[in-house]
Design an enzyme around this catalytic site. Sequence first.
Site, PDB file in Angstrom:
ATOM      1  N   ASN A 184      21.536  -9.610 -10.240  1.00 49.78           N
ATOM      2  CA  ASN A 184      21.466  -9.308  -8.797  1.00 49.78           C
ATOM      3  C   ASN A 184      22.334 -10.299  -8.032  1.00 49.78           C
ATOM      4  O   ASN A 184      23.174  -9.930  -7.208  1.00 49.78           O
ATOM      5  CB  ASN A 184      20.027  -9.409  -8.274  1.00 49.78           C
ATOM      6  N   ASP A 185      22.108 -11.582  -8.294  1.00 47.19           N
ATOM      7  CA  ASP A 185      22.910 -12.586  -7.600  1.00 47.19           C
ATOM      8  C   ASP A 185      24.329 -12.636  -8.137  1.00 47.19           C
ATOM      9  O   ASP A 185      25.273 -12.883  -7.389  1.00 47.19           O
ATOM     10  CB  ASP A 185      22.241 -13.969  -7.708  1.00 47.19           C
ATOM     11  N   HIS A 223       0.816  -1.213   0.000  1.00 46.30           N
ATOM     12  CA  HIS A 223       0.000   0.000   0.000  1.00 46.30           C
ATOM     13  C   HIS A 223       0.846   1.259   0.000  1.00 46.30           C
ATOM     14  O   HIS A 223       0.453   2.284  -0.539  1.00 46.30           O
ATOM     15  CB  HIS A 223      -0.953  -0.006   1.201  1.00 46.30           C
ATOM     16  N   GLU A 235      23.874 -16.889 -12.610  1.00 46.34           N
ATOM     17  CA  GLU A 235      23.947 -15.940 -11.500  1.00 46.34           C
ATOM     18  C   GLU A 235      25.028 -16.322 -10.499  1.00 46.34           C
ATOM     19  O   GLU A 235      25.132 -15.752  -9.432  1.00 46.34           O
ATOM     20  CB  GLU A 235      22.584 -15.744 -10.818  1.00 46.34           C
ATOM     21  N   ARG A 259      10.476 -19.311 -14.297  1.00 46.84           N
ATOM     22  CA  ARG A 259      11.613 -19.790 -13.506  1.00 46.84           C
ATOM     23  C   ARG A 259      11.101 -20.748 -12.442  1.00 46.84           C
ATOM     24  O   ARG A 259      10.153 -20.436 -11.722  1.00 46.84           O
ATOM     25  CB  ARG A 259      12.331 -18.632 -12.827  1.00 46.84           C
ATOM     26  N   ARG A 286      23.389  -9.550  -0.649  1.00 45.11           N
ATOM     27  CA  ARG A 286      22.524  -8.535  -1.263  1.00 45.11           C
ATOM     28  C   ARG A 286      21.473  -8.018  -0.289  1.00 45.11           C
ATOM     29  O   ARG A 286      20.761  -7.061  -0.580  1.00 45.11           O
ATOM     30  CB  ARG A 286      21.885  -9.059  -2.563  1.00 45.11           C
ATOM     31  N   CYS A 294      17.909 -10.732 -16.859  1.00 50.67           N
ATOM     32  CA  CYS A 294      16.651 -10.494 -16.163  1.00 50.67           C
ATOM     33  C   CYS A 294      16.879  -9.922 -14.769  1.00 50.67           C
ATOM     34  O   CYS A 294      15.955  -9.844 -13.973  1.00 50.67           O
ATOM     35  CB  CYS A 294      15.799 -11.752 -16.091  1.00 50.67           C
ATOM     36  N   ARG A 332       8.787 -15.110 -11.560  1.00 47.71           N
ATOM     37  CA  ARG A 332       9.325 -15.633 -10.286  1.00 47.71           C
ATOM     38  C   ARG A 332       8.240 -16.470  -9.627  1.00 47.71           C
ATOM     39  O   ARG A 332       7.403 -15.951  -8.894  1.00 47.71           O
ATOM     40  CB  ARG A 332       9.722 -14.486  -9.363  1.00 47.71           C
TER      41      ARG A 332
HETATM   42  C1  PEP Z   1      18.871 -12.126 -10.089  1.00 51.33           C
HETATM   43  O1  PEP Z   1      19.474 -12.705  -9.184  1.00 51.33           O
HETATM   44  O2  PEP Z   1      19.366 -11.207 -10.781  1.00 51.33           O
HETATM   45  C2  PEP Z   1      17.481 -12.497 -10.399  1.00 51.33           C
HETATM   46  C3  PEP Z   1      16.856 -11.979 -11.450  1.00 51.33           C
HETATM   47  O3  PEP Z   1      16.849 -13.354  -9.541  1.00 51.33           O
HETATM   48  P1  PEP Z   1      16.278 -12.904  -8.099  1.00 51.33           P
HETATM   49  O4  PEP Z   1      16.424 -11.424  -7.988  1.00 51.33           O
HETATM   50  O5  PEP Z   1      14.870 -13.360  -8.063  1.00 51.33           O
HETATM   51  O6  PEP Z   1      17.181 -13.667  -7.186  1.00 51.33           O
HETATM   52 MG    MG Z   2      18.685 -14.564  -8.435  1.00 59.04          MG
END
Ligand code: PEP
Ligand code: MG
Length: 543
Positions: A426-427, A176, A403, A314, A437, A474, A278
Site C-alpha cells: 500500500n505504501d 456497523h 514500503e 508490527r 493513498r 502484507c 497492526r
Molecule cells: C502497507 O503499507 O502496505 C501496509 C501493510 O501497512 P499499512 O497499510 O498499515 O500502512
Molecule cells: Mg504501510
Amino acid sequence: MLTLQGVPASPGIASGPAIPWDGSEAGSTEPASDIADASRRVVRDLSTRASAATTSTGREVLEALAMFAADPGLLSAAERLHADGTPAPEAVRHAADGYVEQLRGLGGYLAERAGDVVDVGERLAASLEGRALAGLPEPGHPYVLIARDLAPADTALIDPAVVVGIVTEQGGPTSHTTILARALRIPAVVGCAGARDAAGGHEVLVDGSAGALHVDPPADLADELSARERRDAVRRAGSTGPGSTADGVAVPLLANVGTVDDALSAAADDVEGVGLFRTEFLFLGRADEPSPAEQTDTYATVLAAFGDRRVVVRTLDAGSDKPVPFLGLPDEDNPALGVRGLRTSRLRPEVLTRQLAAIAAAAERTGTTPWVMAPMVATVDEAREFAGQARAAGLGKVGLMVEVPSAALRSADLLAEVDFGSLGTNDLAQYALAADRQLGELGTLLDPWQPVVLDLVAATCAGGAAVDRPVGVCGEAAADPRLAAVLVGLGVRSLSMAPVALPGVRALLAEVDLATCAQAAQAAQGAATAADARAAAAALLPL
Ligand code: PEP
Ligand code: MG
C-alpha cells in the site's frame, strides 16, 4: 473506467446507477420541548425503526441505539451542560462527544462504535432544533448507495431489493455498516475515499470481495467478476490447509489483524498465523500512552490465541493518516513524507523501547516466539538501529517492512541487518507513484498492478535472496488471487491479507505451479501499464 480502492466489507458483485447521499436534512418538524422530550422522541423513532428493520442484526443494533438515547448518564451530562448555559442541542452533542472520546480511546471494535454514538447525539440535537433527518433515497429503481458514512439507523432499514450495493468513504471493516451489509448480503466497500465525487450519476460496479468500486465499467466486467465469484465460491469451499503452489512450494497464508477482536476471530479461521498485527489500534487517538501492563496484556492475548502459529507484530506505525496525540508529533505540510512509522522513535525513543519490552514480556508470558517488524524503514542505519533495539529487548526474530522505494532498491543491504522482510505494497505504491493513498482521485496511480510496483517487489525479493532472507507481502496486493500468484512468481514466499480473502488466494495458488507463477510475473512486469499487467497475468492464470 475509473477504479477506486477501498476496504472489502461485504463480499459479492453489484452493479447499477450510483446515488451519492450525504444524509442532510429533509425538512422541519415540531422541536422537542427539552432534552428529556428529545430523548423520548428519539427512542420512539429508533424503536419504530427497530421493528421495521430488515434483519434481526439490524433490530438488535437499533434497540441498542434506542437504549443509548435514553442513557441516564448521557442525559444528565447534557442537562448539566445545559444548566451551565450551553444551548440544549450543543449540550447533547457535547455529552455524546464525551462518550466518543472514551470509545476512540479504547480502540478497535469499540472505537468503531463511536459513529453510533455520534449518530444518537445528532438525532437528539436535530429533535431539539426541529430538524427532520433525511431517509435514504427512494428513486423508484435499484441503485448503489454511495455515502460518506452510514448511520446504523439508516443501514438497518435498507431494503436489499432496492439498495443493491453500498460504498462508504469512511468506516472500517468492523463498523456497523459492514456488519449490517453482511447480514443483508449486500456487496459493500468501506473506506473508499473520493467515492461520492467520482461515482455520482455514473453506472458503477461494486466488487465487495476485492474492495473495489469501478466507475463506468466496460460491459463485460460484471460478467467476468460474477464468474470469478462463482468459481471462487466453489474453490473456497474445497480450499483448506497450508498454502502452497500446485508443485508444493510452501507459501504460508497469514492474516492481517488490527484489533484483539480481529485476531481472535482470525485465530478461529483456517490461517497459518498473523503476517501483520497492526498494533497502532491500541495507540490511535489516545491522549496517554497505553501502559506497559495494558500493552503486554493485549499482545499476550493475541499471541496466546495463535499458540505455535506465526504472529508478526508490527511496532507502532503512527503519523500521517494514523494520529496518535500523545506522541506530540509536529504539524507537517506533507505528513506522508514526515515523521511517521519508525521515524516517530526519533522524537520519542522511549515509546518504542516500552513497546518492544511489552512484546517481549508477552512472549515470555505465553511461551511463544513472536516475529517483530518496524514500519517505514528507509535506510540501513534505521534497520540496524531497530534490529539492535529489538534484540536487546530479547526478541529473537526481527524484520522490517519494505514500503519505501529506497528500502526496496537497497533491500540486500537493509535485509542483511534483520531476519526477514515484509512488503507493504500500500505504501510502496504511494511512494513509488508519489500519490497520497488518502486521495480517492489518485486511485488508479495506487493500483498495485502498476508495473513499477512489481519492479520494486522483484528488486526486494532479489535483494532478500542475495542475503538469504525471506520476503513476504502484507499489503492489500496479497488479497488479489492473481496478483498473489504474480507475487509468488516474483519471489515472495508468504502472503498476509484480510482473512476473508484468504481462501480465494489459497485456491488459486493450489492450481498453479511455480513456473506458471514466474511466467505470469514476467508477463505482468513486462507490461507497460497496470491494465496491461493485469491482462497479461490473466492470460496465463486461472480466474
Ligand atoms: C502497507 O503499507 O502496505 C501496509 C501493510 O501497512 P499499512 O497499510 O498499515 O500502512
Ligand atoms: Mg504501510
